[in-house]
Write a protein that holds these residues in place. Sequence first.
Motif: not given
Length: 424
Positions: A140-158
Amino acid sequence: MSTLKYAKDGRVIFTKEMKRDYIILIPMMLPIHFTFMKNILTKYGYHVELLDTAHPQIVSEGLQNVHNDTCYPALLVVGQLLDAIKSGKYDINKTALIMSQTGGGCRASNYIYLLRKALKKNNLENIPVISFNMNGMEKNPGFKLTLGMMVQFVYAMLYGDILMLLNNQTRPYEIHAGDAEHLTSEWIDKLSKELSGRSILNNNKVKRNLERIASDFAAVPKQISEKIKVGIVGEIYMKYSPLGNNNLEEFLLQEGAEVEVPGLLDFVLYCCNNGAIDARLYGIRKAANAFTALLKGYLLKMQSVLIQAVKAQKCFRAPSPFNHIKSLIHNYVGLGNKMGEGWLLTAEMLDLITSGISNIVCTQPFGCLPNHIVGKGMIRKIKENYPQSNIVAIDYDPSATRINQENRIKLMLSTAKLNLIRQT
């Protein structure tokens, strides 16, 4: 109202224009982890709301819009989203829904199609449904998982895993009721501010935060007493979602037990490990496996940091490393058993028992065949090897009454109490 755009398969696309003024509704599964997820998405400019509804109408909506042969989690997720849409709280012309999609063999990958079918049935097919996935299944053009966002999701999981772990190990013993919950909320607020849209990779900062979280929970005044320890395993939604398991953690706490719930990180590592299994057994996804191998190595490193932070506080029981958990299933099930929770469910039960938590509730959703094989199907074998194990499989579906579920758990707790008396 924005002009709708459609993909080749007919689904409504979530556009860049929609990002500005649409609200995105997120179904609930893990309260702490998903709160972090919501806050991260907000920092990236999305307008999101995490649903915490739990009333009976959710099940009614699910039953009316999802075939009753479909697994119970699908019924609840679709029901919760439809209930929210029909509540009148949201402008249906400015609302989108989001749902995870793994792409694996579990029917959970098809929830998104069930949701779209249910929306169409209710003349709501113009509401876009966003697929939250890591493998490019839908874009979806309006929703993209960026590298920065994924790193923060990893931190959030921890952060979510350590807060869930230490909150559960503190609440049964706190002298002042509410201390653990208050501390958890304080850390969620603090960490959410740090997980901003402009934050960068900073493992040292995460390490310090994990150590401070453990230190703060260790400082909570506690009473010295022996409690029954109960582990919760099962299908991922039923294991974690208060809506799905009828607030199982709260019920066990009220019954005087200490609750242990395996962290989300183990499930993500299990998914990464499945990539290596596909490449080794079937010779497929070799290119994707190179990336997942790197991700797995990074996650294992961060898991070690979390474990050491907990171990530093002698009053807490630290999680087991993923590779140790994986080693426990030898002579039980093979690593190729990876539908749904697959071999991980069996491994989690074995890890709990060998860690001294022999009382286990295995949450079984109706319609989940893999869960019945690697969960209920392995109980007899586990009990043969570990006679002290006290495992009860609880079925969850629309026709299962809460009182019957709780009565079966109380029988398990009665056995646990007798075993505790014999040990003291």
